[in-house]
Design a protein around this motif. Structure first.
Motif, PDB file in Angstrom:
ATOM      1  N   SER A   1       7.613   2.122  -8.868  1.00  0.00           N
ATOM      2  CA  SER A   1       7.556   0.928  -9.740  1.00  0.00           C
ATOM      3  C   SER A   1       6.382   0.206  -8.192  1.00  0.00           C
ATOM      4  O   SER A   1       6.746   0.177  -7.675  1.00  0.00           O
ATOM      5  CB  SER A   1       8.305  -0.138  -9.997  1.00  0.00           C
ATOM      6  OG  SER A   1       8.903  -0.948  -9.274  1.00  0.00           O
ATOM      7  N   ALA A   2       5.755  -0.908  -9.629  1.00  0.00           N
ATOM      8  CA  ALA A   2       4.782  -1.803  -8.381  1.00  0.00           C
ATOM      9  C   ALA A   2       5.377  -2.566  -7.484  1.00  0.00           C
ATOM     10  O   ALA A   2       4.432  -2.496  -6.247  1.00  0.00           O
ATOM     11  CB  ALA A   2       3.910  -2.289  -9.171  1.00  0.00           C
ATOM     12  N   THR A   3       6.348  -3.195  -7.729  1.00  0.00           N
ATOM     13  CA  THR A   3       6.843  -4.377  -7.036  1.00  0.00           C
ATOM     14  C   THR A   3       8.624  -3.910  -7.287  1.00  0.00           C
ATOM     15  O   THR A   3       9.274  -3.786  -8.536  1.00  0.00           O
ATOM     16  CB  THR A   3       6.764  -5.608  -7.933  1.00  0.00           C
ATOM     17  OG1 THR A   3       5.322  -5.317  -7.698  1.00  0.00           O
ATOM     18  CG2 THR A   3       7.621  -6.495  -6.655  1.00  0.00           C
ATOM     19  N   GLN A   4       9.131  -3.251  -5.686  1.00  0.00           N
ATOM     20  CA  GLN A   4      10.481  -2.830  -5.877  1.00  0.00           C
ATOM     21  C   GLN A   4      11.188  -3.422  -4.824  1.00  0.00           C
ATOM     22  O   GLN A   4      10.592  -4.050  -3.521  1.00  0.00           O
ATOM     23  CB  GLN A   4      10.528  -1.739  -5.322  1.00  0.00           C
ATOM     24  CG  GLN A   4      11.527  -0.760  -5.941  1.00  0.00           C
ATOM     25  CD  GLN A   4      11.496   0.722  -6.286  1.00  0.00           C
ATOM     26  OE1 GLN A   4      10.654   0.810  -6.595  1.00  0.00           O
ATOM     27  NE2 GLN A   4      12.530   1.409  -5.922  1.00  0.00           N
ATOM     28  N   GLN A   5      12.316  -3.806  -5.541  1.00  0.00           N
ATOM     29  CA  GLN A   5      13.443  -5.136  -4.662  1.00  0.00           C
ATOM     30  C   GLN A   5      14.327  -3.729  -3.715  1.00  0.00           C
ATOM     31  O   GLN A   5      14.938  -3.017  -5.119  1.00  0.00           O
ATOM     32  CB  GLN A   5      14.115  -6.330  -5.073  1.00  0.00           C
ATOM     33  CG  GLN A   5      12.832  -7.236  -5.269  1.00  0.00           C
ATOM     34  CD  GLN A   5      11.834  -7.782  -5.263  1.00  0.00           C
ATOM     35  OE1 GLN A   5      12.751  -8.290  -3.651  1.00  0.00           O
ATOM     36  NE2 GLN A   5      11.206  -8.049  -5.092  1.00  0.00           N
ATOM     37  N   LEU A   6      14.130  -3.729  -2.242  1.00  0.00           N
ATOM     38  CA  LEU A   6      15.994  -2.833  -1.984  1.00  0.00           C
ATOM     39  C   LEU A   6      16.331  -3.440  -1.083  1.00  0.00           C
ATOM     40  O   LEU A   6      16.091  -4.497   0.021  1.00  0.00           O
ATOM     41  CB  LEU A   6      15.072  -1.906  -1.128  1.00  0.00           C
ATOM     42  CG  LEU A   6      16.277  -0.811  -0.935  1.00  0.00           C
ATOM     43  CD1 LEU A   6      16.952  -0.328  -1.933  1.00  0.00           C
ATOM     44  CD2 LEU A   6      15.364  -0.311   0.665  1.00  0.00           C
ATOM     45  N   PRO A   7      18.039  -5.080  -1.773  1.00  0.00           N
ATOM     46  CA  PRO A   7      18.567  -5.058  -0.260  1.00  0.00           C
ATOM     47  C   PRO A   7      19.646  -4.436   0.173  1.00  0.00           C
ATOM     48  O   PRO A   7      20.083  -3.819  -0.209  1.00  0.00           O
ATOM     49  CB  PRO A   7      19.272  -6.267  -1.544  1.00  0.00           C
ATOM     50  CG  PRO A   7      19.394  -5.211  -2.625  1.00  0.00           C
ATOM     51  CD  PRO A   7      18.446  -4.546  -3.202  1.00  0.00           C
TER      52      PRO A   7
ATOM     53  N   THR B   1       0.840  -1.484  -0.262  1.00  0.00           N
ATOM     54  CA  THR B   1      -0.186   0.283   0.080  1.00  0.00           C
ATOM     55  C   THR B   1       1.400   1.089  -0.117  1.00  0.00           C
ATOM     56  O   THR B   1       0.743   2.264   0.878  1.00  0.00           O
ATOM     57  CB  THR B   1      -1.067  -0.056   1.216  1.00  0.00           C
ATOM     58  OG1 THR B   1      -0.051  -0.100   2.079  1.00  0.00           O
ATOM     59  CG2 THR B   1      -2.150  -0.949   0.967  1.00  0.00           C
ATOM     60  N   LEU B   2       2.244   1.202  -1.004  1.00  0.00           N
ATOM     61  CA  LEU B   2       3.088   2.820  -0.526  1.00  0.00           C
ATOM     62  C   LEU B   2       2.412   3.169  -1.982  1.00  0.00           C
ATOM     63  O   LEU B   2       2.251   2.900  -3.495  1.00  0.00           O
ATOM     64  CB  LEU B   2       4.471   1.689  -0.956  1.00  0.00           C
ATOM     65  CG  LEU B   2       4.563   1.694  -0.120  1.00  0.00           C
ATOM     66  CD1 LEU B   2       6.155   1.033  -0.066  1.00  0.00           C
ATOM     67  CD2 LEU B   2       5.156   2.363   1.077  1.00  0.00           C
ATOM     68  N   SER B   3       2.705   4.266  -2.714  1.00  0.00           N
ATOM     69  CA  SER B   3       2.272   5.804  -3.460  1.00  0.00           C
ATOM     70  C   SER B   3       3.687   6.174  -3.927  1.00  0.00           C
ATOM     71  O   SER B   3       4.361   5.392  -3.111  1.00  0.00           O
ATOM     72  CB  SER B   3       2.407   6.927  -3.164  1.00  0.00           C
ATOM     73  OG  SER B   3       0.574   6.542  -2.601  1.00  0.00           O
ATOM     74  N   LYS B   4       4.047   5.806  -5.074  1.00  0.00           N
ATOM     75  CA  LYS B   4       5.033   5.760  -5.765  1.00  0.00           C
ATOM     76  C   LYS B   4       5.185   7.746  -5.115  1.00  0.00           C
ATOM     77  O   LYS B   4       5.014   8.299  -5.311  1.00  0.00           O
ATOM     78  CB  LYS B   4       4.994   6.062  -7.532  1.00  0.00           C
ATOM     79  CG  LYS B   4       4.773   5.190  -7.889  1.00  0.00           C
ATOM     80  CD  LYS B   4       4.417   5.582  -9.231  1.00  0.00           C
ATOM     81  CE  LYS B   4       4.645   4.341 -10.556  1.00  0.00           C
ATOM     82  NZ  LYS B   4       2.890   3.804 -10.572  1.00  0.00           N
ATOM     83  N   GLY B   5       6.778   7.691  -4.746  1.00  0.00           N
ATOM     84  CA  GLY B   5       7.682   9.137  -4.161  1.00  0.00           C
ATOM     85  C   GLY B   5       8.676   8.386  -2.902  1.00  0.00           C
ATOM     86  O   GLY B   5       9.862   7.282  -3.311  1.00  0.00           O
ATOM     87  N   THR B   6       9.133   9.251  -2.747  1.00  0.00           N
ATOM     88  CA  THR B   6      10.645   9.254  -1.714  1.00  0.00           C
ATOM     89  C   THR B   6       9.702   9.270   0.058  1.00  0.00           C
ATOM     90  O   THR B   6       9.101   9.273   0.216  1.00  0.00           O
ATOM     91  CB  THR B   6      11.139  10.515  -1.877  1.00  0.00           C
ATOM     92  OG1 THR B   6      11.331  10.692  -3.315  1.00  0.00           O
ATOM     93  CG2 THR B   6      12.765  10.588  -1.370  1.00  0.00           C
ATOM     94  N   TYR B   7      10.719   8.572   0.035  1.00  0.00           N
ATOM     95  CA  TYR B   7      10.763   7.734   2.011  1.00  0.00           C
ATOM     96  C   TYR B   7      11.787   8.239   2.834  1.00  0.00           C
ATOM     97  O   TYR B   7      13.153   7.619   2.019  1.00  0.00           O
ATOM     98  CB  TYR B   7      10.135   6.168   1.988  1.00  0.00           C
ATOM     99  CG  TYR B   7       8.672   6.435   0.889  1.00  0.00           C
ATOM    100  CD1 TYR B   7       7.249   6.384   2.229  1.00  0.00           C
ATOM    101  CD2 TYR B   7       8.481   6.194   0.387  1.00  0.00           C
ATOM    102  CE1 TYR B   7       6.380   6.418   1.011  1.00  0.00           C
ATOM    103  CE2 TYR B   7       7.119   5.795  -0.882  1.00  0.00           C
ATOM    104  CZ  TYR B   7       6.473   5.624  -0.557  1.00  0.00           C
ATOM    105  OH  TYR B   7       4.750   5.938  -0.859  1.00  0.00           O
ATOM    106  N   GLU B   8      11.588   7.834   3.786  1.00  0.00           N
ATOM    107  CA  GLU B   8      12.837   7.860   4.307  1.00  0.00           C
ATOM    108  C   GLU B   8      12.719   6.478   5.451  1.00  0.00           C
ATOM    109  O   GLU B   8      11.506   5.857   5.869  1.00  0.00           O
ATOM    110  CB  GLU B   8      12.632   9.759   5.503  1.00  0.00           C
ATOM    111  CG  GLU B   8      13.282   9.387   6.726  1.00  0.00           C
ATOM    112  CD  GLU B   8      15.247   9.579   5.634  1.00  0.00           C
ATOM    113  OE1 GLU B   8      16.369   9.058   6.019  1.00  0.00           O
ATOM    114  OE2 GLU B   8      15.103   9.892   4.949  1.00  0.00           O
ATOM    115  N   LEU B   9      14.110   6.036   5.550  1.00  0.00           N
ATOM    116  CA  LEU B   9      14.128   4.504   5.903  1.00  0.00           C
ATOM    117  C   LEU B   9      14.503   4.125   6.831  1.00  0.00           C
ATOM    118  O   LEU B   9      15.984   5.186   6.920  1.00  0.00           O
ATOM    119  CB  LEU B   9      14.580   3.415   4.952  1.00  0.00           C
ATOM    120  CG  LEU B   9      15.833   2.294   5.311  1.00  0.00           C
ATOM    121  CD1 LEU B   9      13.056   1.308   6.052  1.00  0.00           C
ATOM    122  CD2 LEU B   9      15.678   1.339   4.079  1.00  0.00           C
TER     123      LEU B   9
END
Length: 774
Positions: free
Chosen positions: A674-680, A647-655
């Motif tokens: 994108s709709a499905t994004q991987q972040l290693p 349930t994320l919108s496209k945009g910038t986030y702070e992790l």
């Protein structure tokens, strides 16, 4: 020097390079960090640059001046003054609503930029005053008891009265103070004002002034008032037999009919008005000995020139006035009407001075005529005025020679409108009440009475009317239509005023862009400039939302509908009194993007984190203020090495990741595209990160305290900021192997850079000595 030092992020260029267009990332250090982008399209030659702030908030449009050259701060409070000759100068900082601040001894070096950031504190508008002294222009003596009134130059309506409560008068020393606390509307910084001083025996004096934009204390130039040259008016009064009149009362009136004073005749018939401060113009003398015709004579006065005017009474004549209605067969006081047995008045006027009045009470029942007889009227030309609550005021001219005079005419029956002005809890005195005809023309004006709030309009011709009521501090209100009935009273026009609003309201609809489906459950959030949530509303089933009692200002508006629609970001300005009803938003489909984070160590082995240790912040909100997805906040539910945020919108986030104790915590930005994004993410062993320790000294080898340090990776990524302690030391921790660039900023010193390489051990940097401008 006061204030936080501002840091310019300069990873790609030397800050003293010239002839470049440079984009800087601006961070306010020494407190809460706010980042913005400012482009400097100028050669950074010798000069000064920095930030002007108020409690950490940028001050826009502050003017910074050095050696005759100026710059104005932008929305970030940033400024740069270029092309300043090398030398030592005083720098002044001026902004509307702030005191002028001077920073002395600022050195500018040739071909270098000196840092100067300054904190300033806003003045409190409630403290604005204007003081002055009033004196006699000739003698220099103070003028006490003078009435001081104030107007301001309203851009829309022009010169408008400022209510001063209590009223302002000059003291025994001739001094006066106009105080913000007693002024309605408020006095403003840099406002244009006009005051008028009225004092008995002096010409009115008008003074224009502009309040200071950078100070609350406004000391006006001394006001010298010119005394009216006094005169005496003397004469002898005799009756129609030629005998002198003893103990007779002579009245002096101005051209408006206002009584200025009285004098009593002596045994010799003489009267005297001495030391009269009269302006040039026409005045009227009257005398009534109760036997002869009333004396009323206009005299011409020239300022400073005495007047002699003997009064010789003559036998009087009768003036009879008969008035009928304009309507054929009409009556003034129909039986059973409000006007039945009402009182009507005939007034004899010499100019605007009342010579005689004659009341007439209508008889019970119909009265088709009003008949008056005035006695003891001296020869002359007069105005006869008929008035009353139920008759239209009508003037008739009459000339009396050496015989009785008869006048006849017609006038129109009328009605009487009255009402009360209140604010919902108490009566309102001093409100301006205007009577409007069916074309909204003002036909009469009055003021609501003290204590009771009552207003009235007498002798109103039959027709459709409204009343418009206004008073400082209240919303002007126009009543419903009233009908002023001939021979009747309309007492239905009570008006309740509402105080001027201090807030606004916004409402609208939120829908899906393509289908117009209501975005039920979406959350509309208004953010302050610092990113904190100010107001929120949840969208109803029909797509509507509303927010009331919004403090005036400009807000960032964020509309979130996780799992259904993309987050929508815009801005909204709200003014006091606004009732915005069409702040509608259409959101595009989406809001259901997925971000999967895989955590490993340096050996690619999975690393688990506990529930709640991985936090994702929507950058539209101030970090740490959100508490739910609808606020822009996501957190992992369970312990795992793989965390998926839906349930994320496209945009910038702070992790932010609170890593296990053997690893370094993570704090980075993530862009979802994108709709499905991987972040290693490969966690860094705590044992493989190191600290950089250093110490600063000033040019005179004293401890370099309160210097701001910004650390960048080789690729220009900003890693950390810190401030040196009182002994000039600072430590940057958790740095992995690599080369870093340190930028050092301290007011009055040149920007200093230092490259530091970390390679498997903590680093102690040799003492850095800051350079000041020569």
């Amino acid at each position: 020097m006061n204030g936080n030092v501002a840091t310019l992020t300069l990873p790609a260029v030397n800050p003293t390079d010239v002839d470049q267009n440079i984009t800087y990332s601006i961070s306010y250090l020494g407190g809460q960090v706010n980042t913005a982008q400012t482009t400097v399209n100028a050669a950074l030659s010798s000069g000064i640059a920095g930030f002007i702030t108020d409690g950490g908030t940028a001050v826009k449009d502050a003017v910074v001046t050095i050696n005759g050259k100026t710059a104005t701060t932008n929305a970030d409070g940033y400024y740069v003054v270029n092309d300043v000759e090398a030398g030592t100068y005083d720098v002044t900082i001026a902004a509307q609503g702030y005191p002028v601040t001077t920073v002395s001894g600022v050195k500018v070096d040739a071909n270098n930029l000196t840092a100067l950031s300054q904190g300033i504190t806003a003045l409190v508008k409630a403290n604005i005053t204007a003081t002055g002294v009033v004196a006699d222009k000739t003698t220099g003596a103070p003028i006490s008891g003078g009435a001081v009134t104030l107007e301001y130059n309203n851009p829309t309506t022009g010169w408008t009265a400022v209510a001063l409560a209590p009223a302002v008068t000059t003291s025994a020393a001739g001094a006066f103070t106009l105080n913000q606390a007693t002024a309605t509307p408020d006095m403003e910084f840099g406002g244009q004002y006009r005051l008028t001083v009225k004092a008995t025996g002096y010409h009115d004096t008008v003074v224009n002034f502009t309040t200071k934009s950078d100070d609350v204390a406004n000391v006006l130039a001394g006001i010298e008032m010119e005394a009216i040259k006094p005169i005496s008016i003397t004469g002898v009064a005799k009756d129609s037999t030629g005998a002198v009149i003893n103990a007779g009362t002579v009245t002096l009136s101005d051209a408006d009919g206002n009584t200025l004073g009285t004098a009593t005749t002596g045994a010799d018939g003489a009267y005297s008005f001495t030391n009269q401060a009269l302006l040039s113009g026409k005045y009227t003398l009257t005398l009534d000995n109760s036997t002869d015709a009333v004396y009323s004579s206009t005299i011409d006065v020239t300022e400073g020139t005495d007047v002699t005017n003997d009064i010789n009474l003559v036998g009087g004549y009768n003036v009879s006035l008969t008035v009928g209605t304009e309507a054929v067969g009409g009556v003034f006081s129909a039986a059973g009407s409000d006007a039945d047995t009402a009182t009507y008045t005939a007034t004899l006027l010499n100019g605007n001075t009342v010579v005689a009045t004659k009341p007439l009470t209508a008889s019970a029942g119909d009265d088709s005529e009003l008949s008056f007889t005035l006695n003891r009227v001296a020869p002359g030309t007069y105005t006869l005025r008929v008035s009353g609550n139920y008759v239209t005021t009508k003037d008739f001219s009459v000339t009396v020679t050496n015989t009785n005079a008869t006048v006849s005419g017609r006038t129109t029956t009328a009605g009487y409108i009255t009402g009360v002005v209140d604010d919902g809890s108490a009566n309102v005195a001093g409100a301006t009440v205007e009577l409007l005809d069916s074309n909204n023309n003002v036909v009469a004006t009055t003021t609501s009475a003290n204590t009771t709030g009552v207003y009235d309009f007498a002798g109103v011709a039959a027709g459709n009317y409204k009343v418009r009521v206004s008073k400082d501090g209240f919303v002007t209100k126009t009543s419903a239509a009233a009908f002023a009935v001939a021979n009747e009273t309309d007492a239905t026009e009570n008006v309740t005023l509402a105080a001027l609003p201090t807030t606004g309201a916004v409402a609208g609809f939120v829908r899906a862009d393509s289908t117009l489906t209501p975005a039920a459950g979406a959350v509309v959030t208004y953010y302050n400039e610092d990113g904190t949530s100010a107001y929120t509303a949840t969208v109803a089933a029909d797509g509507s939302y509303s927010i009331a009692s919004i403090t005036p200002g400009t807000y960032k508006v964020v509309v979130r509908d996780p799992s259904a629609l993309e987050t929508y970001v815009t801005s909204q300005t709200v003014a006091a009194g606004d009732a915005i009803t069409n702040a509608n938003y259409k959101l595009t489909a989406g809001g259901n993007e997925t971000l999967t984070i895989k955590l490993t160590d340096k050996n690619s082995q999975a690393v688990n984190v506990n529930a709640g240790d991985v936090k994702l912040y929507d950058v539209n909100a101030a970090q740490g203020t959100a508490a739910a997805e609808a606020d822009g906040y996501w957190v992992n539910a369970g312990a795992s090495d793989t965390i998926t945020f839906n349930t994320l919108s496209k945009g910038t986030y702070e992790l932010k990741i609170d890593a296990p104790s053997s690893y370094v915590d993570v704090d980075q930005t993530v862009t979802v595209t994108s709709a499905t994004q991987q972040l290693p993410i490969q966690l860094v062993d705590a044992a493989s990160v190191y600290s950089v320790n250093f110490r600063l000294v000033d040019a005179d080898n004293t401890d370099g305290d309160a210097a701001d340090i910004v650390v960048f990776k080789a690729d220009g990524t900003k890693l950390a900021t810190t401030t040196t302690a009182a002994d000039g030391t600072a430590t940057i921790a958790n740095l992995a192997n690599g080369t870093y660039k340190f930028y050092i900023f301290k007011n009055g010193n040149l920007v200093t850079t230092k490259d530091v390489t970390v390679n498997g051990a903590n680093v102690s940097v040799p003492v850095i000595q800051l350079a000041t401008a020569n």
